[in-house]
Design a protein around this motif. Sequence first.
Motif: not given
Length: 285
Positions: A15, A215-216, A218-220, A234-237, A240-241
């Motif tokens: 994570r 999720c990708y 929104e997060s990256f 940011i930490c694309p992962n 965490n979805c």
Amino acid sequence: MKFQETYTPFADPMRNVEWRNQAGAQTDCLLQYKEVAEFVAFFDIDDILIPRLSHNYHQEFSNHFNAYPSYHSIFYNKRDVSVEKISNVTDFSFRKMFSTMKIQEEEGYGKSIVNPLKYNSTWIHHSFQLPRDKMLKIYNTEIIHIKDIMDIELNQTVPFNLPLNFGTKSDFLIREMDLKTLDMDFQSSYGDSQYRETALKMIDHNYYSPIVFNCYNESFYQPYFVEKKGFRDICPNADNCELPQRDDIKCIHSDAEYVSGPEMFPLTFHYAINPFWSEDIGCYQ
């Protein structure tokens, strides 16, 4: 990877690393095969390379490395494509799929094929530890990236039409003979009763891929490309979805016996033995 002793039974160090530690997994693959493989290709499962000037991958890579023996890797650009989905595996055909394939203008960041004797570690796309001027960039062949599986049923009656390389009017992406060979190979595999039984059980719609894609995004993708945030922010992962548990199918996890070594500074080693599949955990994110 998990730990032998944790506060929760599902603690997951992946994570807290970029892209689920894909670079670490690729480096592990590189080191595992460093002394036995001539080439290692760091492709995703939806990346497809169709050699244009060679008959197979070995010939393709050998030609480039033989022409530039001091180079440590080959780098192919990536072109996004979209394909129509198919609900029934019995109707699958490479010939039909390529006939309806849409070659898009959008390009993605490419991928590498490396000479393992000259490579000791890698990132997802290439190494940052080796000189970039020794990475051979190929411009006459592109990886096609199956970015979009359109939510429309594959048109079984569409006239056969070979797709063209982007920006050309007569340069075909693949030969008809090669598509026929692929279909013959698929039918040979499908003729196996165990393979066919498993294939017929496969669901005919995407469930998790839109969730992970959003999720990708929104997060990256949105923060990085639109909001111009850096990797410090940011930490694309995907771990965490939020992945909802399906009622009809539980997630199956690759599992193992996990061993934690004695606490040391600055590193404590954890490793796994006796891998197995775990069906009773489900989606626990």
